[in-house]
Design an enzyme around this catalytic site. Structure first.
Site, PDB file in Angstrom:
ATOM      1  N   GLU A   1       8.903  -2.244  -4.725  1.00 30.01           N
ATOM      2  CA  GLU A   1       8.893  -0.816  -4.381  1.00 30.01           C
ATOM      3  C   GLU A   1      10.191  -0.115  -4.753  1.00 30.01           C
ATOM      4  O   GLU A   1      10.183   1.059  -5.124  1.00 30.01           O
ATOM      5  CB  GLU A   1       8.620  -0.640  -2.881  1.00 30.01           C
ATOM      6  CG  GLU A   1       7.227  -1.114  -2.436  1.00 30.01           C
ATOM      7  CD  GLU A   1       7.148  -2.621  -2.229  1.00 30.01           C
ATOM      8  OE1 GLU A   1       8.206  -3.310  -2.285  1.00 30.01           O
ATOM      9  OE2 GLU A   1       6.029  -3.127  -2.029  1.00 30.01           O
TER      10      GLU A   1
ATOM     11  N   PHE B   1       6.415   0.528   3.249  1.00 29.19           N
ATOM     12  CA  PHE B   1       6.988   0.038   1.992  1.00 29.19           C
ATOM     13  C   PHE B   1       7.286   1.198   1.040  1.00 29.19           C
ATOM     14  O   PHE B   1       8.117   1.071   0.139  1.00 29.19           O
ATOM     15  CB  PHE B   1       6.053  -0.990   1.353  1.00 29.19           C
ATOM     16  CG  PHE B   1       5.562  -2.018   2.332  1.00 29.19           C
ATOM     17  CD1 PHE B   1       6.442  -2.584   3.252  1.00 29.19           C
ATOM     18  CD2 PHE B   1       4.225  -2.390   2.390  1.00 29.19           C
ATOM     19  CE1 PHE B   1       6.002  -3.498   4.190  1.00 29.19           C
ATOM     20  CE2 PHE B   1       3.780  -3.308   3.330  1.00 29.19           C
ATOM     21  CZ  PHE B   1       4.665  -3.858   4.225  1.00 29.19           C
TER      22      PHE B   1
ATOM     23  N   ARG C   1      -8.156   8.931   0.769  1.00 33.89           N
ATOM     24  CA  ARG C   1      -7.594   8.288  -0.435  1.00 33.89           C
ATOM     25  C   ARG C   1      -8.428   8.588  -1.672  1.00 33.89           C
ATOM     26  O   ARG C   1      -7.879   8.855  -2.745  1.00 33.89           O
ATOM     27  CB  ARG C   1      -7.471   6.774  -0.233  1.00 33.89           C
ATOM     28  CG  ARG C   1      -8.776   6.057   0.032  1.00 33.89           C
ATOM     29  CD  ARG C   1      -8.583   4.546   0.195  1.00 33.89           C
ATOM     30  NE  ARG C   1      -9.780   3.948   0.775  1.00 33.89           N
ATOM     31  CZ  ARG C   1      -9.856   2.691   1.158  1.00 33.89           C
ATOM     32  NH1 ARG C   1      -8.827   1.886   1.039  1.00 33.89           N
ATOM     33  NH2 ARG C   1     -10.963   2.210   1.683  1.00 33.89           N
TER      34      ARG C   1
ATOM     35  N   ARG D   1      -5.790   6.714   5.134  1.00 33.12           N
ATOM     36  CA  ARG D   1      -6.531   6.418   3.899  1.00 33.12           C
ATOM     37  C   ARG D   1      -8.015   6.733   3.979  1.00 33.12           C
ATOM     38  O   ARG D   1      -8.640   7.107   3.007  1.00 33.12           O
ATOM     39  CB  ARG D   1      -6.440   4.911   3.604  1.00 33.12           C
ATOM     40  CG  ARG D   1      -5.166   4.459   2.983  1.00 33.12           C
ATOM     41  CD  ARG D   1      -5.332   3.065   2.423  1.00 33.12           C
ATOM     42  NE  ARG D   1      -5.601   2.053   3.450  1.00 33.12           N
ATOM     43  CZ  ARG D   1      -6.112   0.850   3.207  1.00 33.12           C
ATOM     44  NH1 ARG D   1      -6.442   0.507   1.965  1.00 33.12           N
ATOM     45  NH2 ARG D   1      -6.298  -0.023   4.169  1.00 33.12           N
TER      46      ARG D   1
END
Lengths: 314, 273
Positions: A57, A82, A9, A166
């Site tokens: 979202e 999401f 990330r 991530r």
């Protein structure tokens, strides 16, 4: 194998920030998960190009599509379920069907969601994104790959989904990596079976190959980081070279990497095949190692699948 | 509005209505109700308010953007765009036919002048918010006009988008609610009422104007007011579904209906077309 010294990330956020210094088309959107995606550096460097739209979202995807019509290249972030399932029709219609260039970053794929559990644990994100015409579906393996992939993602003229682990992944690649979106990478040569793996499963496939080697089985390992478009030539080559294929994914086998590879195998090069992945289950809380045992996606599961596949050869 | 302008727009709206009736009638069935209820506001926007539109260069960067989020009003958009010269008027006769560039629902990849694809309801307003944010970022003078339906406002995404537009004070965004009070299955108030609709958008931070959606002067004034409001703008168009087509206005529900050749010729008086 060593753990990477960089998080994926942070690597993505830093690389995006640097690219955005030179390319004012790049904008970043998030739905209240900025802190989880380490995009603060982008916000600090380009405050007017960072949009935290709140926990909405569907709206985020529509806003990104609107920006894309104005010539922007939006990167819209959320946790993978999401970023995909929650706003699937928005991605399908407002982005893909409309031909708009929006990049979607879904984080914490599969068992990586760990303590967030079943509601946050996407085993289906690549399957549903793969079902959208022309959508590019990519899962980086480590920070170096993410970094090398980013300019290609930016320059790709249409929508791309990035399924992003991530944190610090196993370090597979160094600076010599010759990366091309859509082109699988051969990590290990072999003659009895090919293990085709993505994401966190690449490390396990390499471990499985070592275990198989002790049993006198020669396993090739190929990193299929781009699930769509699938590298047809790499699959055909694996079938021709080893006559047996095992896919390894941190994802439901229904519609995922196993399906993508099988679609090529049955059409082009029928050989025995097994799919290691989640078998039609929902997620749950737990550590990655524990969940990997529960869902049978460990190196030992790959070994067993390889043995079975080889036994199916005529 | 000057009298000559008013006369021009009135005549233009009537002509466009007839074009819509003929277009849908030629195919034989379609979304006549919502196309006719919105055509007066579309006429004012396209023929007197929108800036930097160029039919020969439909993607001009500084043009105002116009989104028909209630995408089933495609035929209304096509009547306007054909009249303005974005594509040949003959295309209107191809509506929904095999291989057409004019599908039921607006498609930016097929039709010159369509700024956004729509049809899955609730999505266009978010796109309008994105356009408005990007325009501000680029200091692009474009105004974004977005038409939503009353039934469409039952979609949750409309309110997500409205919350962001209101909180960011998107004064370059003008939303029109085509409040014809009817949706596919019946009256909006019976199915899932929007009232108090003006209060809803006021509470979301919008400058709200509630007007007769068939009064061209009122529409024009409302747009002028909106441009000075300093807020995101909602213009509630109180309209009649099927307005201007007697067979549609008198129907129990004209969301989508069959229109015979006899019906459209009688309504438009176009016996030679």
């Amino acid at each position: 194998m060593t753990t990477d010294d960089r998080e994926i990330r942070q690597t993505l956020a830093k690389a995006l920030t640097e690219l955005a210094d030179k390319d004012d088309r790049i904008v970043v959107l998030d739905a209240d998960l900025m802190s989880c995606h380490a995009t603060k550096c982008f916000k600090e460097a380009h405050p007017d190009r960072f949009f935290n739209v709140g926990i909405a979202e569907q709206n985020m995807i529509g806003v990104a599509a609107g920006m894309a019509t104005m010539g922007k290249i939006p990167f819209a972030y959320s946790f993978a379920p999401f970023a995909t399932r929650r706003c699937y029709d928005q991605i399908f219609i407002s982005v893909a069907y409309s031909g708009l260039n929006v990049k979607i970053v879904g984080s914490e794929p599969g068992v990586a969601a760990e303590a967030n559990g079943g509601t946050h644990m996407p085993f289906e994100d690549m399957a549903i994104m793969r079902a959208i015409p022309k959508m590019v579906c990519f899962e980086p393996t480590d920070a170096t790959m993410m970094e090398k992939a980013l300019p290609q993602i930016v320059n790709h003229p249409s929508a791309v989904y990035v399924r992003m682990f991530r944190k610090k992944a196993a370090k597979i690649y160094d600076e010599t990596l010759d990366f091309k979106l859509g082109k699988a990478i051969e990590l290990k040569d072999g003659k009895d079976v090919t293990l085709m793996a993505s994401g966190i499963m690449v490390e396990r496939a390499l471990q499985a190959a070592d275990i198989l080697a002790e049993q006198g089985i020669s396993a090739a390992v190929v990193n299929v980081h781009t699930w769509k478009p699938i590298d047809v030539e790499a699959v055909k080559k694996a079938a021709a070279a080893t006559g047996a294929i095992v896919t390894c994914e941190n994802h439901n086998v229904y519609g995922g990497l196993g399906s993508a590879v099988a679609e090529v195998v049955v059409r082009e090069c029928p050989v025995p095949m097994q799919t290691v992945g989640i078998n039609d289950e929902f997620g749950q809380v737990g550590k990655n190692a524990y969940l990997s045992e529960v869902y049978h996606i460990t190196a030992n599961d790959i070994v067993a699948a390889a043995q079975k596949t080889i036994s199916m050869k005529k | 509005m000057e009298a000559s302008q008013s006369e021009f727009l009135t005549a233009k709206a009537r002509q466009l209505r007839d074009d819509v009736i003929q277009t849908i009638g030629t195919f034989g069935v379609g979304h006549i109700g919502g196309s006719l209820s919105v055509i007066d506001a579309l006429t004012v926007v396209y023929y007197s308010k929108a800036k930097n539109l160029d039919p020969k260069n439909p993607r001009k960067q500084d043009r105002d953007r116009i989104i028909m989020s209630k995408g089933h009003a495609g035929p209304a958009m096509y009547a306007v765009l054909a009249d303005l010269g974005y594509f040949p008027k003959e295309w209107l006769g191809t509506l929904n036919k095999n291989g057409t560039n004019l599908p039921s629902h607006c498609d930016m990849r097929k039709t010159p002048g369509i700024d956004m694809t729509a049809g899955s309801l609730g999505q266009g307003l978010s796109v309008g918010v994105g356009m408005a944010l990007a325009a501000k970022l680029d200091k692009n003078p474009a105004t974004v006009y977005c038409f939503i339906g009353d039934g469409e406002a039952q979609e949750g995404q409309i309110w997500e988008a409205s919350m962001l537009a209101g909180s960011r004070k998107l004064d370059n965004l003008i939303v029109f609610l085509d409040y014809n009070k009817m949706q596919l299955d019946g009256r909006v108030c019976d199915i899932n009422d929007l009232e108090p609709v003006a209060d809803k958008w006021t509470s979301f931070g919008f400058f709200v104007q509630d007007i007769d959606g068939h009064d061209l002067d009122a529409i024009s004034t409302a747009i002028d007011n909106a441009k000075k409001s300093g807020k995101a703008n909602m213009i509630i168009l109180n309209t009649v579904k099927g307005k201007g087509a007697s067979f549609a206005e008198s129907a129990a529900n004209c969301h989508s209906m069959t229109i015979t050749e006899q019906m459209w010729r009688k309504e438009t008086g176009r016996y030679d077309a």
